[in-house]
Structure formats: structure tokens, C-alpha cells
Scaffold this active site. Structure first.
Site, PDB file in Angstrom:
ATOM      1  CB  ALA A  18      44.797  44.779  51.884  1.00 41.74           C
TER       2      ALA A  18
ATOM      3  CB  VAL B 159      46.194  46.823  42.130  1.00 42.46           C
ATOM      4  CG1 VAL B 159      44.866  46.131  41.890  1.00 42.46           C
ATOM      5  CG2 VAL B 159      45.990  48.298  42.412  1.00 42.46           C
ATOM      6  CE  LYS B 160      40.739  44.465  44.226  1.00 44.05           C
ATOM      7  NZ  LYS B 160      39.686  45.408  44.593  1.00 44.05           N
ATOM      8  CG  ASP B 161      49.529  43.438  48.016  1.00 41.77           C
ATOM      9  OD1 ASP B 161      48.666  42.552  48.102  1.00 41.77           O
ATOM     10  OD2 ASP B 161      50.717  43.197  47.731  1.00 41.77           O
TER      11      ASP B 161
END
Length: 172
Positions: free
Chosen positions: A67, A62-64
Site C-alpha cells: 500500500a 505484508v500488504k501495508d
């Protein structure tokens, strides 16, 4: 069907629907992950229980999405200019997402990490073209903590942005 495209000695027909469903470039795939119906929970509750498959983002988390939002915010605010450098202290998936976004948008990337990070994670970041600075594992109050080293590094470079994932509102 649209004209066929040869691939591994087979011919694949691409339909208009498939073209419409295709993502718009690399970044179009971020967050465009499937919903999966959890059958057992849906039956038990009488409701459709769905899970978002964020592990299917390009960087695997989910951190994409975070970012991408961090970089967009830096661009829109004028902090990040063409040819700029993203600098982050990271020990996790946000760094992978930032590395992918930086590579796709033509930015340089510098990551500071604790020196006890896995060699696989370090090599993955380098594969995206990032410079990796390893620092000794210290407490946050130490000025040589990877977070503080990243902040100082960004401040010492022209056209560099400290993305500051831990306090950046675009990450929430």
C-alpha cells in the site's frame, strides 16, 4: 539518558539509542519488522533460518508495504495530488494498508467491497475514515463486480486515483 517522561505514575528514561531506533513516523514502522530466528530449522540445517515478522506491520500484514509503495508511486507520477482520493476494490489486507496510509497522508479513501465481507473489516476501514461502498458479490465479468465499480468511481471523481492493486506494478 534524556530527560524522563512521566507515564502511568512511573518514570521512563529514554536513551539516545532508543531515540535512534525509533521509527520515523507512522510510515517508518512499515516493513521495519523484526527478523525471528527459527531455532529448530536453524539447528536442523546448520544455517540461520529467519522469518520476517510482517504481521507486526501497523495494519497486521505484508500488504501495508505494498500500500505504501502504491501511494508513493501515485504521488511521484503526479497522479495523486494533495487532498486527493484513493479508490480501490478490495476484500483484504491491501485495503487496510491503503486506509492507514491515506489517513496518515491526509487523503480521502473510497473502498468498494463485496457485501458479504465481515462487519469487522468494514468497520475497520471506516475507522480509518474511508467511505465503504458495498456491492453484491458477482463474477468478475459482471460490470457490477467491486473491482469495476471502484474503477468507475475513481473515473467519476476529480483528483481521484484508482489504485488497482491487482495490476499495479508497485504491488509486486
Amino acid at each position: 539518558p534524556i530527560p524522563c517522561v512521566p507515564w502511568q505514575s512511573q518514570t521512563l528514561a529514554v536513551t539516545q539509542l532508543e531515540i535512534k531506533m525509533a521509527t520515523k513516523g507512522f510510515e517508518g514502522s512499515i516493513g521495519n519488522t523484526p527478523l525471528i530466528r527459527i531455532e529448530s530449522l536453524s539447528r536442523a540445517t546448520g544455517c540461520n533460518i529467519l522469518a520476517k515478522a510482517e504481521f507486526m506491520n501497523p495494519g497486521g500484514s505484508v500488504k501495508d508495504r505494498a500500500a505504501l509503495y502504491i501511494v508513493r508511486e501515485a504521488e511521484e507520477s503526479g497522479k495523486l495530488l494533495p487532498g486527493g482520493t484513493l479508490v480501490e476494490g478490495t476484500a483484504g489486507n491491501t485495503g487496510i494498508g491503503l486506509g492507514l496510509i491515506a489517513a496518515s497522508r491526509g487523503y480521502k479513501c473510497i473502498f468498494t467491497l463485496p457485501n458479504d465481507m465481515s462487519s469487522e473489516k468494514i468497520e475497520m476501514l471506516r475507522t480509518f475514515g474511508a467511505e465503504v461502498i458495498l456491492v453484491p458479490q458477482t463474477s468478475f465479468s459482471d460490470p457490477n463486480h467491486y473491482f469495476h465499480v471502484a474503477e468507475r468511481t475513481a473515473g467519476s471523481l476529480p483528483n481521484a486515483v484508482f489504485t488497482n492493486q491487482f495490476e499495479n506494478m508497485a504491488n509486486f
